[in-house]
Design an enzyme around this catalytic site. Structure first.
Site, PDB file in Angstrom:
ATOM      1  N   LYS A   1       0.812  -1.211   0.000  1.00  0.00           N
ATOM      2  CA  LYS A   1       0.000   0.000   0.000  1.00  0.00           C
ATOM      3  C   LYS A   1       0.850   1.267   0.000  1.00  0.00           C
ATOM      4  O   LYS A   1       0.352   2.345  -0.309  1.00  0.00           O
ATOM      5  CB  LYS A   1      -0.962  -0.003   1.185  1.00  0.00           C
ATOM      6  CG  LYS A   1      -2.086  -1.027   1.016  1.00  0.00           C
ATOM      7  CD  LYS A   1      -3.160  -0.895   2.075  1.00  0.00           C
ATOM      8  CE  LYS A   1      -4.327  -1.832   1.815  1.00  0.00           C
ATOM      9  NZ  LYS A   1      -3.991  -3.249   2.121  1.00  0.00           N
TER      10      LYS A   1
HETATM   11  C1  LIG Z   1      -4.707  -4.381   1.590  1.00  0.00           C
HETATM   12  C2  LIG Z   1      -3.969  -5.660   1.543  1.00  0.00           C
HETATM   13  C3  LIG Z   1      -4.342  -6.721   0.666  1.00  0.00           C
HETATM   14  C4  LIG Z   1      -5.564  -6.640  -0.209  1.00  0.00           C
HETATM   15  O1  LIG Z   1      -5.388  -5.753  -1.299  1.00  0.00           O
HETATM   16  P1  LIG Z   1      -6.653  -5.280  -2.141  1.00  0.00           P
HETATM   17  O2  LIG Z   1      -6.112  -4.272  -3.114  1.00  0.00           O
HETATM   18  O3  LIG Z   1      -7.607  -4.671  -1.162  1.00  0.00           O
HETATM   19  O4  LIG Z   1      -7.227  -6.484  -2.804  1.00  0.00           O
HETATM   20  C5  LIG Z   1      -3.555  -7.852   0.620  1.00  0.00           C
HETATM   21  N1  LIG Z   1      -2.472  -7.994   1.412  1.00  0.00           N
HETATM   22  C6  LIG Z   1      -2.089  -7.013   2.273  1.00  0.00           C
HETATM   23  C7  LIG Z   1      -0.912  -7.249   3.131  1.00  0.00           C
HETATM   24  C8  LIG Z   1      -2.815  -5.811   2.359  1.00  0.00           C
HETATM   25  O5  LIG Z   1      -2.422  -4.858   3.227  1.00  0.00           O
END
Ligand SMILES: *Cc1c(COP(=O)(O)O)cnc(C)c1O
Length: 435
Positions: free
Chosen positions: A107
């Site tokens: 993210k």
């Molecule tokens: C947010 C997150 C996901 C999921 O990603 P999306 O884009 O919401 O499908 C998967 N793994 C981790 C570690 C995350 O923080």
């Protein structure tokens, strides 16, 4: 480039307005009017381009003239200012490690890009903005870090007290300056509800310029394409087009991959790897989309019962179920299997997966068993240390803390405790936020 709302009841907007607004006024998601096709040479000669050049080429058409290229270039460079290695685990499965950013999860990429774009737009308007965000864990840290010390931007993060991991909490609460953490005595849904109510409150909106940094924002969503292209740059055997397994919750990350594919990135197939929150794999089986309440699992960042980006998947495939099925396969992985995979991959291949990556691995492994001449990689979306409490008992060993985490633990936590009470939350915003 203009963006329309998936509900088709709001006017089209440019990248700047889509970034500032987040969601369209009709509650639809913004989607680009056209998906840019990348030059054929760019793909066949991708190894000769630097990562910054790749990222700029990919994002420039989406940004259009809302940010001049000479300003966009440093934004892109800073966004990807860490490594994205493609690490072999077995002879058929690799891991694209997306956890080398400041908060140890993928993210960071979206949050870093969005914060810098917003900072640019705010400077242009000479207004102060307040970014309001509710987090169940990884989002808050990435957003806090991305916006830290950015002029003209205040960030207020709401998180459920006692329901995020200790590392996640440190990432939210130790920065200070323009970042405030509100520790809410309730659940993630309560936090989300307070934020929604504030966005709908005309009194607050008159006084403060509120914006959201959640994952449906195009400026968080679209830069996630970058690392799919980086992976292809590093992919050695270009004659065997990779299968990509994406641990999915809200489906923003995999949707970015699907956009990259539509722009010309060679991908054999995408795998939507889900935990018990499996409404998309069910949809791919049955053609019926039935959202459910979220179920708590070991891969908690994927505990989403009604993924917001599902509408974008339909949009990418122009609502055609059969074309979607040609590119996308879904699997559900249980917590039991997640634990087994972490243990097995660690013991047999000396690679430590986090619970989210383990879901991706289990799904890809299952697919490859039925497709013996194919190969692929998983997106390893978080550093295993973020989930050491889950992992250490499974591998029966202590995990070495990375430097960034050691430093965090020596900082003091600052949060403002608050009950689930809208009046009190509103008082806080009215007293502390202005345009
Ligand atoms: C947010 C997150 C996901 C999921 O990603 P999306 O884009 O919401 O499908 C998967 N793994 C981790 C570690 C995350 O923080």
């Amino acid at each position: 480039m203009l963006y329309y709302s998936t509900n088709h009841q709001s006017p089209k907007v440019d990248f700047k307005e889509a970034t500032i607004k987040g969601q369209a006024p009709d509650k639809g998601l913004y989607f680009p009017e056209e998906v840019p096709l990348l030059p054929h040479d760019f793909i066949t000669e991708i190894e000769s381009y630097s990562r910054a050049e790749i990222a700029l080429q990919v994002i420039q058409p989406y940004v259009g003239d809302t940010i001049p290229v000479k300003e966009l270039e440093p934004i892109v460079k800073e966004t990807i200012d860490f490594k994205f290695p493609l690490v072999p685990i077995t002879d058929r499965i690799s891991a694209l490690e997306l956890f080398h950013g400041p908060t140890l999860a993928f993210k960071d990429v979206g949050a870093r890009f969005m914060s810098r774009c917003l900072a640019y737009f705010v400077k242009e308007q000479s207004q102060k903005v307040t970014v309001l965000v509710a987090t169940s864990g990884d989002t808050g840290g990435a957003v806090a870090n991305g916006f830290y010390d950015v002029d003209g931007v205040n960030v207020v993060i709401l998180y459920p007290s006692g329901k995020v991991s200790s590392i996640q909490e440190l990432q939210l609460t130790t920065l200070g300056k323009n970042i405030t953490a509100l520790e809410i005595d309730g659940s993630f849904d309560d936090c989300q509800q307070l934020v929604k109510q504030a966005f709908a409150d005309s009194e607050i909106n008159k006084q403060a310029f509120l914006t959201s940094a959640n994952s449906i924002n195009v400026a968080r969503w679209l830069p996630q394409q970058f690392y799919y292209f980086f992976a292809y740059k590093y992919w050695a055997d270009k004659s065997c087009v990779p299968v990509i397994s994406v641990p999915s919750g809200n489906f923003g990350n995999i949707c970015a991959g699907l956009m990259a594919h539509r722009s010309g990135l060679p991908v054999h197939r995408f795998i939507a790897a889900c935990n018990a929150n499996d409404c998309v794999p069910n949809y791919l089986q049955t053609g019926r989309f039935q959202p459910k309440d979220a179920i708590a699992t070991l891969s908690n960042a994927m505990d989403v019962g009604n993924p917001s980006n599902f509408v974008r998947i339909l949009e990418i495939f122009e609502q055609q179920f059969h074309s979607l099925k040609e590119v996308l396969t879904g699997y559900t992985v249980t917590d039991e299997e997640t634990k087994e995979v972490i243990k097995e991959v660690y013991e047999q291949h000396h690679y430590l997966l986090d619970p989210h990556g383990a879901v991706g691995y289990a799904a890809l492994n299952r697919y490859l068993q039925d497709h013996k001449d194919e190969k692929g990689f998983i997106l390893e979306t978080a550093h295993p240390i973020k989930f050491y409490d889950v992992i250490e008992p499974i591998i029966q060993q202590k995990i070495e803390l990375p430097h960034a985490v050691k430093k965090l633990s020596s900082n003091a936590k600052h949060s403002i405790k608050m009950p689930v009470n809208y009046a009190q939350f509103k008082d806080y915003l009215m007293a502390n936020c202005s345009k």
